[in-house]
Scaffold this active site. Structure first.
Site, mmCIF file in Angstrom:
data_model
loop_
_atom_site.group_PDB
_atom_site.id
_atom_site.type_symbol
_atom_site.label_atom_id
_atom_site.label_comp_id
_atom_site.label_asym_id
_atom_site.label_seq_id
_atom_site.Cartn_x
_atom_site.Cartn_y
_atom_site.Cartn_z
ATOM 1 N N ARG A 57 0.831 -1.223 0.000
ATOM 2 C CA ARG A 57 0.000 0.000 0.000
ATOM 3 C C ARG A 57 0.860 1.266 0.000
ATOM 4 N NH1 ARG A 57 -1.555 3.191 4.079
ATOM 5 N NH2 ARG A 57 -1.482 1.558 5.646
ATOM 6 N N TYR A 109 -11.424 17.935 -17.770
ATOM 7 C CA TYR A 109 -12.191 16.684 -17.740
ATOM 8 C C TYR A 109 -13.344 16.804 -16.728
ATOM 9 C CZ TYR A 109 -13.277 11.900 -16.380
ATOM 10 O OH TYR A 109 -13.945 10.742 -16.050
ATOM 11 N N ASP A 181 -2.504 18.092 -17.140
ATOM 12 C CA ASP A 181 -3.054 16.771 -17.462
ATOM 13 C C ASP A 181 -2.626 16.474 -18.900
ATOM 14 O OD1 ASP A 181 -4.620 14.622 -18.318
ATOM 15 O OD2 ASP A 181 -6.288 15.141 -17.006
ATOM 16 N N LYS A 206 -5.857 5.423 -20.328
ATOM 17 C CA LYS A 206 -6.011 5.758 -21.755
ATOM 18 C C LYS A 206 -4.802 5.229 -22.557
ATOM 19 C CE LYS A 206 -9.391 8.096 -19.919
ATOM 20 N NZ LYS A 206 -10.631 7.424 -19.629
HETATM 21 N N1 PLP Z 1 -8.014 13.153 -17.336
HETATM 22 C C1 PLP Z 1 -8.601 13.010 -18.532
HETATM 23 C C2 PLP Z 1 -8.216 13.945 -19.649
HETATM 24 C C3 PLP Z 1 -9.569 12.021 -18.750
HETATM 25 O O1 PLP Z 1 -10.144 11.917 -19.960
HETATM 26 C C4 PLP Z 1 -9.923 11.173 -17.669
HETATM 27 C C5 PLP Z 1 -10.943 10.117 -17.851
HETATM 28 O O2 PLP Z 1 -11.615 10.023 -18.856
HETATM 29 C C6 PLP Z 1 -9.287 11.343 -16.432
HETATM 30 C C7 PLP Z 1 -8.340 12.328 -16.304
HETATM 31 C C8 PLP Z 1 -9.635 10.447 -15.266
HETATM 32 O O3 PLP Z 1 -9.015 9.191 -15.440
HETATM 33 P P1 PLP Z 1 -9.541 7.818 -14.816
HETATM 34 O O4 PLP Z 1 -10.819 7.452 -15.489
HETATM 35 O O5 PLP Z 1 -8.408 6.878 -15.072
HETATM 36 O O6 PLP Z 1 -9.740 8.048 -13.354
#
Ligand code: PLP
Length: 391
Positions: A57, A109, A181, A206
């Site tokens: 963990r 997002y 991001d 992704k």
């Molecule tokens: N950042 C972006 C640009 C995303 O498209 C997403 C999810 O679609 C996330 C963060 C969040 O990721 P997760 O679904 O792995 O928690």
């Protein structure tokens, strides 16, 4: 720091585990705990004098730490942390570094917006949202006090590109950290840390995972920040599971190859859609006609596998078109080998206030494509037959 100069070599060789049998690839360590020969050896690790496996963990597990070495090499970072999801990474960063206020620049997002507005706000973390490309608004918001500037580039679903170098400079001038991001771009196409960002994060669900079969997140940055963030990850129990770390590390081996193909397939589809009479507008920074093309060409090495476009006709025609596709799958998410298609208003932006959608330029006619790795001619054929229905 990077062990090798080329991404392709790093993706295969960085973060190899030293093990006694000469295994060509690192084995999976699914043990939750690790033992010591005596108390002195244990105390060296507990006291932080020696880095070693200890408790899963805490992230102190060879399958996790070796993955993090590979991620750091790709991100051109001093260190990386791997999480159970992208949202785990985002929430951890917000709690660790956003307590002085967060400024979100451009489109973010939806899950991040919900977290900041509905949960982080309950803890006294104040978030403000400003349009991208407005330096004055950014400066005046920063002057009101902020410890973190948060942005995504290219952004979802408009593919708008934000100047990382300039945003980092403005953030630092006001004593705030910049986090980017980098999910859409991946480190193969864009390295936010090399452009001045303090932290780069990705939903590894992704492109890094790349096969739509794992959920994970990653944050990269300077040792000092990553150490601070690690305390939060440990207490919140957000570390990636070793089984997923092992799978993700395997996926990274082909990341540079996959991204190259995502880039070229997306470029070809963007050019095809750009000249199609049923399409009003294509949003893709790789098109010379894109208002962000020059900036993207400056700060990215490739334009990525994501693109959006507006159908000329009505929103119902857009829906008809999407439902007519056969090779491309109607699904949220992105970054997998298979091409996925969505209408943002029925998925990532479902139920958002009309004013917000109008400001962001997202209409019912907009369609988002996560361009996969299929033969590009097959993808074009699928688009052609579905566009013919509404032409
Ligand atoms: N950042 C972006 C640009 C995303 O498209 C997403 C999810 O679609 C996330 C963060 C969040 O990721 P997760 O679904 O792995 O928690």
């Amino acid at each position: 720091m990077a062990e090798y100069d080329e991404f392709s070599t790093q993706a295969i060789h960085s973060g190899q585990i030293d093990e006694p049998f000469g295994a060509a690839v690192s084995p999976l360590y699914d043990s939750t705990t690790f033992s010591f020969t005596d108390t002195e050896a244990l105390l060296e690790v507990v006291g932080g004098q020696k880095q070693a496996a200890f408790y899963t963990r805490y992230g102190m597990n060879p399958s996790i730490t070796s993955l993090e070495q590979r991620l750091a090499a790709l991100d051109r970072a001093e260190s990386s942390l791997a999480y159970g999801s992208g949202m785990a990474a985002i929430s951890s960063i917000s709690l660790a570094f956003g307590r002085g206020g967060i400024v979100c620049v451009g489109e973010i997002y939806g899950g991040t917006t919900v977290f900041l507005q509905q949960q982080a706000s309950l803890l006294g973390i104040n978030s403000r949202f400003i349009a991208s490309g407005d330096d004055k608004a950014l400066e005046s918001t920063l002057e009101q006090g902020a410890s973190l500037v948060y942005m995504e580039t290219p952004a979802n679903p408009t593919l708008k590109v934000i100047d990382i170098e300039k945003t980092a400079m403005l953030s630092h001038r006001h004593g705030a950290r910049l986090v980017v991001d980098n999910t859409f771009a991946t480190p193969i196409n864009q390295q936010p840390l090399s452009l001045g960002a303090d932290l780069a994060l990705q939903s590894a669900t992704k492109y890094l995972g790349g096969h739509s079969d794992l959920t994970a997140g990653v944050v990269s940055g300077r040792d000092q920040d990553i150490t601070e963030l690690n305390h939060w990850r440990k207490s919140l129990g957000q570390a990636i599971a070793p089984e997923i770390a092992h799978k993700l590390k395997r996926s990274l081996v082909t990341l540079p190859l996959r991204v190259e193909r995502h880039n070229s397939n997306a470029q070809t589809l963007a050019e095809f859609l750009h000249q199609h009479p049923a399409v009003a507008q294509v949003y893709y920074p790789g098109l010379p006609s894109s208002p962000d093309h020059d900036l993207a060409a400056r700060q990215m090495q490739g334009f990525g596998g994501m693109l959006s476009f507006d159908i000329k006709d009505s929103g119902s025609a857009a829906r008809q078109f999407v439902d007519k596709l056969s090779l491309m799958k109607l699904a949220p998410s992105l970054g997998g080998a298979e091409t996925l298609i969505t209408q943002p208003v029925t998925s990532s932006h479902y139920g958002l206030p009309q004013q917000l959608l109008d400001e962001a330029g997202i209409s019912e006619r907009m369609i988002r494509l996560s361009v996969g790795l299929e033969a590009v001619q097959d993808l074009i054929r699928d688009l052609e037959q579905a566009l013919a229905v509404i032409a």
